[in-house]
Design an enzyme around this catalytic site. Structure first.
Site, PDB file in Angstrom:
ATOM      1  N   LYS A  22       0.834  -1.213   0.000  1.00  0.00           N
ATOM      2  CA  LYS A  22       0.000   0.000   0.000  1.00  0.00           C
ATOM      3  C   LYS A  22       0.861   1.252   0.000  1.00  0.00           C
ATOM      4  O   LYS A  22       0.634   2.173  -0.788  1.00  0.00           O
ATOM      5  CB  LYS A  22      -0.899   0.002   1.242  1.00  0.00           C
ATOM      6  CG  LYS A  22      -1.582   1.334   1.496  1.00  0.00           C
ATOM      7  CD  LYS A  22      -2.466   1.301   2.719  1.00  0.00           C
ATOM      8  CE  LYS A  22      -1.784   1.568   4.030  1.00  0.00           C
ATOM      9  NZ  LYS A  22      -1.457   2.985   4.311  1.00  0.00           N
ATOM     10  N   ASN A  23       1.855   1.280   0.894  1.00  0.00           N
ATOM     11  CA  ASN A  23       2.597   2.529   1.067  1.00  0.00           C
ATOM     12  C   ASN A  23       3.629   2.785  -0.028  1.00  0.00           C
ATOM     13  O   ASN A  23       4.314   3.812  -0.016  1.00  0.00           O
ATOM     14  CB  ASN A  23       3.232   2.581   2.458  1.00  0.00           C
ATOM     15  CG  ASN A  23       2.168   2.773   3.531  1.00  0.00           C
ATOM     16  OD1 ASN A  23       1.026   3.114   3.217  1.00  0.00           O
ATOM     17  ND2 ASN A  23       2.528   2.548   4.779  1.00  0.00           N
ATOM     18  N   CYS A 117      -5.165  12.595  13.326  1.00  0.00           N
ATOM     19  CA  CYS A 117      -5.810  11.308  13.083  1.00  0.00           C
ATOM     20  C   CYS A 117      -5.670  10.451  14.329  1.00  0.00           C
ATOM     21  O   CYS A 117      -5.095  10.884  15.328  1.00  0.00           O
ATOM     22  CB  CYS A 117      -5.235  10.613  11.859  1.00  0.00           C
ATOM     23  SG  CYS A 117      -3.686   9.803  12.157  1.00  0.00           S
ATOM     24  N   ARG A 122       0.289  14.233  13.517  1.00  0.00           N
ATOM     25  CA  ARG A 122       0.750  14.039  12.145  1.00  0.00           C
ATOM     26  C   ARG A 122       0.738  15.310  11.294  1.00  0.00           C
ATOM     27  O   ARG A 122       0.030  15.406  10.285  1.00  0.00           O
ATOM     28  CB  ARG A 122      -0.058  12.928  11.467  1.00  0.00           C
ATOM     29  CG  ARG A 122       0.051  11.623  12.212  1.00  0.00           C
ATOM     30  CD  ARG A 122      -0.630  10.496  11.515  1.00  0.00           C
ATOM     31  NE  ARG A 122       0.101   9.999  10.367  1.00  0.00           N
ATOM     32  CZ  ARG A 122      -0.346   9.043   9.568  1.00  0.00           C
ATOM     33  NH1 ARG A 122      -1.526   8.508   9.777  1.00  0.00           N
ATOM     34  NH2 ARG A 122       0.387   8.632   8.562  1.00  0.00           N
ATOM     35  N   ASP A 306       4.454   0.344  12.053  1.00  0.00           N
ATOM     36  CA  ASP A 306       3.268  -0.307  11.487  1.00  0.00           C
ATOM     37  C   ASP A 306       3.145  -1.776  11.898  1.00  0.00           C
ATOM     38  O   ASP A 306       2.156  -2.426  11.561  1.00  0.00           O
ATOM     39  CB  ASP A 306       3.269  -0.193   9.953  1.00  0.00           C
ATOM     40  CG  ASP A 306       2.991   1.233   9.489  1.00  0.00           C
ATOM     41  OD1 ASP A 306       2.508   2.040  10.305  1.00  0.00           O
ATOM     42  OD2 ASP A 306       3.268   1.534   8.313  1.00  0.00           O
ATOM     43  N   ARG A 398      -8.937  -0.378   4.225  1.00  0.00           N
ATOM     44  CA  ARG A 398      -8.038   0.641   3.672  1.00  0.00           C
ATOM     45  C   ARG A 398      -6.683   0.029   3.323  1.00  0.00           C
ATOM     46  O   ARG A 398      -6.005   0.518   2.428  1.00  0.00           O
ATOM     47  CB  ARG A 398      -7.813   1.767   4.687  1.00  0.00           C
ATOM     48  CG  ARG A 398      -9.025   2.653   4.883  1.00  0.00           C
ATOM     49  CD  ARG A 398      -8.648   3.832   5.738  1.00  0.00           C
ATOM     50  NE  ARG A 398      -7.343   4.318   5.321  1.00  0.00           N
ATOM     51  CZ  ARG A 398      -6.439   4.869   6.114  1.00  0.00           C
ATOM     52  NH1 ARG A 398      -6.697   5.033   7.378  1.00  0.00           N
ATOM     53  NH2 ARG A 398      -5.290   5.276   5.638  1.00  0.00           N
TER      54      ARG A 398
HETATM   55  N1  EPU Z   1       6.197  14.593  11.084  1.00  0.00           N
HETATM   56  C1  EPU Z   1       6.339  15.918  11.379  1.00  0.00           C
HETATM   57  N2  EPU Z   1       6.241  16.828  10.350  1.00  0.00           N
HETATM   58  C2  EPU Z   1       6.001  16.459   9.067  1.00  0.00           C
HETATM   59  C3  EPU Z   1       5.871  15.099   8.775  1.00  0.00           C
HETATM   60  C4  EPU Z   1       5.975  14.172   9.806  1.00  0.00           C
HETATM   61  O1  EPU Z   1       6.538  16.299  12.514  1.00  0.00           O
HETATM   62  O2  EPU Z   1       5.913  17.325   8.196  1.00  0.00           O
HETATM   63  C5  EPU Z   1       6.299  13.586  12.169  1.00  0.00           C
HETATM   64  C6  EPU Z   1       4.992  12.808  12.394  1.00  0.00           C
HETATM   65  O3  EPU Z   1       4.094  13.497  13.203  1.00  0.00           O
HETATM   66  C7  EPU Z   1       5.490  11.521  12.994  1.00  0.00           C
HETATM   67  C8  EPU Z   1       6.848  11.325  12.336  1.00  0.00           C
HETATM   68  O4  EPU Z   1       7.200  12.583  11.776  1.00  0.00           O
HETATM   69  O5  EPU Z   1       5.657  11.662  14.380  1.00  0.00           O
HETATM   70  C9  EPU Z   1       6.884  10.288  11.242  1.00  0.00           C
HETATM   71  O6  EPU Z   1       5.780  10.454  10.362  1.00  0.00           O
HETATM   72  P1  EPU Z   1       5.894  10.209   8.805  1.00  0.00           P
HETATM   73  O7  EPU Z   1       5.755  11.510   8.097  1.00  0.00           O
HETATM   74  O8  EPU Z   1       7.082   9.365   8.501  1.00  0.00           O
HETATM   75  O9  EPU Z   1       4.581   9.360   8.528  1.00  0.00           O
HETATM   76  P2  EPU Z   1       3.741   9.403   7.206  1.00  0.00           P
HETATM   77  O10 EPU Z   1       4.637   9.648   6.059  1.00  0.00           O
HETATM   78  O11 EPU Z   1       2.542  10.262   7.385  1.00  0.00           O
HETATM   79  C10 EPU Z   1       4.007   6.873   6.558  1.00  0.00           C
HETATM   80  C11 EPU Z   1       3.086   5.711   6.330  1.00  0.00           C
HETATM   81  C12 EPU Z   1       2.507   5.281   7.656  1.00  0.00           C
HETATM   82  C13 EPU Z   1       3.641   4.881   8.586  1.00  0.00           C
HETATM   83  C14 EPU Z   1       4.626   6.051   8.737  1.00  0.00           C
HETATM   84  C15 EPU Z   1       5.853   5.714   9.562  1.00  0.00           C
HETATM   85  C16 EPU Z   1       2.312   6.114   4.074  1.00  0.00           C
HETATM   86  C17 EPU Z   1       1.188   6.480   3.159  1.00  0.00           C
HETATM   87  N3  EPU Z   1       2.044   6.123   5.390  1.00  0.00           N
HETATM   88  O12 EPU Z   1       3.205   7.897   7.133  1.00  0.00           O
HETATM   89  O13 EPU Z   1       1.686   4.149   7.392  1.00  0.00           O
HETATM   90  O14 EPU Z   1       3.134   4.528   9.846  1.00  0.00           O
HETATM   91  O15 EPU Z   1       5.057   6.486   7.433  1.00  0.00           O
HETATM   92  O16 EPU Z   1       6.531   4.628   9.019  1.00  0.00           O
HETATM   93  O17 EPU Z   1       3.397   5.791   3.631  1.00  0.00           O
HETATM   94  C18 EPU Z   1      -0.092   2.641   7.775  1.00  0.00           C
HETATM   95  O18 EPU Z   1       0.188   2.103   6.686  1.00  0.00           O
HETATM   96  O19 EPU Z   1      -0.902   2.136   8.600  1.00  0.00           O
HETATM   97  C19 EPU Z   1       0.530   3.910   8.125  1.00  0.00           C
HETATM   98  C20 EPU Z   1       0.040   4.709   9.066  1.00  0.00           C
END
Ligand code: EPU
Length: 419
Positions: A22-23, A117, A122, A306, A398
């Site tokens: 998915k990701n 969320c 996030r 995850d 999802r």
């Molecule tokens: N963060 C910030 N600022 C930003 C972006 C992130 O502070 O601009 C913080 C977040 O709040 C969090 C940390 O950085 O504490 C890491 O978040 P990240 O941005 O890496 O998460 P994401 O990109 O929103 C993806 C996956 C998630 C997975 C996380 C961590 C996708 C579509 N989603 O989310 O997947 O948990 O990386 O590996 O790739 C899932 O599949 O169930 C899922 C939630």
């Protein structure tokens, strides 16, 4: 509303196929916006988040078709709408991934802010900061990110926090920027690497994906290409943990052991025999009860957040006491409250869950709160005594392709009911 009804107690045995990740599929679908020709994607999983992304791209003017082999054809040559509206973004945060491609190719993007969320605040501040540094003018008004740019310019940008979609968004934006971009403290997840492969097949010049420094030399245009999405390591891990919890033996095929090293190490520590081969992984718990294992989540290559909920489920019925420490998201223990209702002895102290394994969980009606939490409740249901009814399973749909069919094929007693 659909619910899952699970009768616990069956030992899982057999073989199951991993779907595409998915990701990886979500950023790759978003990246089709960058191409002037048709992209053809195979191994795209059948998931609600994929359908939502296709709807989002379709509204923008991307022509999407699915052929008889279930390959997705995406043609972004006639895109005319640059908005990701709230009604779609609120159902899927990954919609933010269209920001980089839209801005890079069309100089214009209006993307609804995702908001908080179930697993934490996030924020997407780093996505915005990075694009501003590349020369975009960005305002945030009425819940929308309004971004404009003539041509983005290459920069050196060090991300304050490791962010997966942030890295992906900036990497996509940089492919069409003027000059060289260096992204430091980049996420190293395999899905970032798969996206980089896809971008390079389109004609981009991305190097270093999989390390913490990614270098992108901007090009003038990108073309269509073919791509096979990498296997889903989290789905794979979920079936392997289910095998360990039920004392079973499960082989997952069409997957890759190198994507799951920290997870396989923890399964071995729990007492399972783990064998791997070309494209498959097998876990055999040989009818024994697992031993509990300590978990610390962190960005790749450490243990993935995850898979945290699934290991809470394992620890809940394992022998011994162990701690699970969540270091990536601030509120990712909602599943623990539901497991407690099934008799789990887990206490939460800040970002640590202290798990004391019990011999037997008992079935209860429970509620899914987010995607991985839902998966962990399915695992708990598979070992609980009695019938567990899981509500709000749209979260599972999802991110898990045909979950009840796959578990049923392994001998799990699980079915979807409409109530
Ligand atoms: N963060 C910030 N600022 C930003 C972006 C992130 O502070 O601009 C913080 C977040 O709040 C969090 C940390 O950085 O504490 C890491 O978040 P990240 O941005 O890496 O998460 P994401 O990109 O929103 C993806 C996956 C998630 C997975 C996380 C961590 C996708 C579509 N989603 O989310 O997947 O948990 O990386 O590996 O790739 C899932 O599949 O169930 C899922 C939630």
């Amino acid at each position: 509303m659909d619910k899952l009804l699970i009768t616990g107690g069956s030992r899982l045995e057999g073989e199951v196929r991993a779907s595409g990740a998915k990701n990886a599929a979500l950023p790759i679908l978003a990246a089709t916006l960058l191409a002037e020709g048709e992209c053809v994607l195979s191994n795209v999983p059948h998931l609600r988040d994929v359908t939502t992304t296709m709807e989002l791209l379709g509204r923008m003017g991307v022509v999407l078709t699915v052929d008889e082999r279930m390959h997705i054809h995406a043609d972004a040559s006639r895109v005319k709408n640059f908005e990701a509206p709230y009604d779609l973004v609120k159902t899927m945060r990954a919609s933010i991934l269209v920001l980089g491609p839209l801005l890079a190719r069309f100089g214009e993007a209006d993307v609804s802010l995702p908001g908080g969320c179930a697993i934490g605040a996030r924020p997407v501040n780093l996505h915005i900061d990075g694009m501003r540094a590349m020369g975009a003018e960005i305002s945030v008004e009425n819940g929308y990110i309004h971004a404009r740019a003539k041509r983005l310019r290459g920069i050196r940008y060090s991300m304050e926090t490791v962010t997966v979609t942030g890295t992906e968004n900036l990497m996509m934006a940089a492919t069409l920027a003027d000059g060289r971009t260096l992204l430091e403290n980049a996420a190293r997840e395999p899905e970032v690497v798969d996206l980089a492969h896809f971008l390079n097949s389109m004609g981009a010049r991305v190097q270093g994906a999989g390390t913490d420094t990614i270098m992108v030399d901007g090009v003038d245009c990108l073309s269509g290409c073919k791509h096979h999405v990498l296997p889903d390591r989290i789905e794979t891990g979920t079936y392997l943990v289910a095998a360990a919890m039920t004392g079973g033996r499960v082989r997952v095929r069409d997957t890759r052991a190198d994507l799951l090293e920290p997870v396989l190490a923890k399964l071995r520590e729990s007492g399972a025999r783990v064998d791997t081969g070309n494209g498959w992984i097998e876990v055999d718990m040989d009818r024994r009860r697992p031993r509990s294992v300590n978990i610390h989540t962190a960005p790749h290559p450490a243990f993935p957040t995850d898979m945290q909920a699934q290991f809470c489920a394992l620890n809940s019925i394992a022998e011994g006491v162990a701690t699970v420490t969540e270091n990536v998201f601030e509120n990712r223990f909602m599943h623990v409250l539901e497991m407690q209702r099934m008799g789990a002895d887990i206490q939460i102290e800040g970002n640590i869950a202290i798990c004391r394994g019990v011999e037997q969980l008992t079935a209860a009606p429970v509620m899914a709160t987010d995607l991985r939490a839902s998966a962990s409740l399915v695992l708990a249901g598979l070992v609980a005594e009695g019938d567990t009814l899981i509500d709000r399973i749209y979260h599972i749909d999802r991110g898990y392709d045909n979950i009840e069919e796959k578990f049923s094929a392994l001998g799990g007693v699980i079915r979807r009911v409409h109530t």
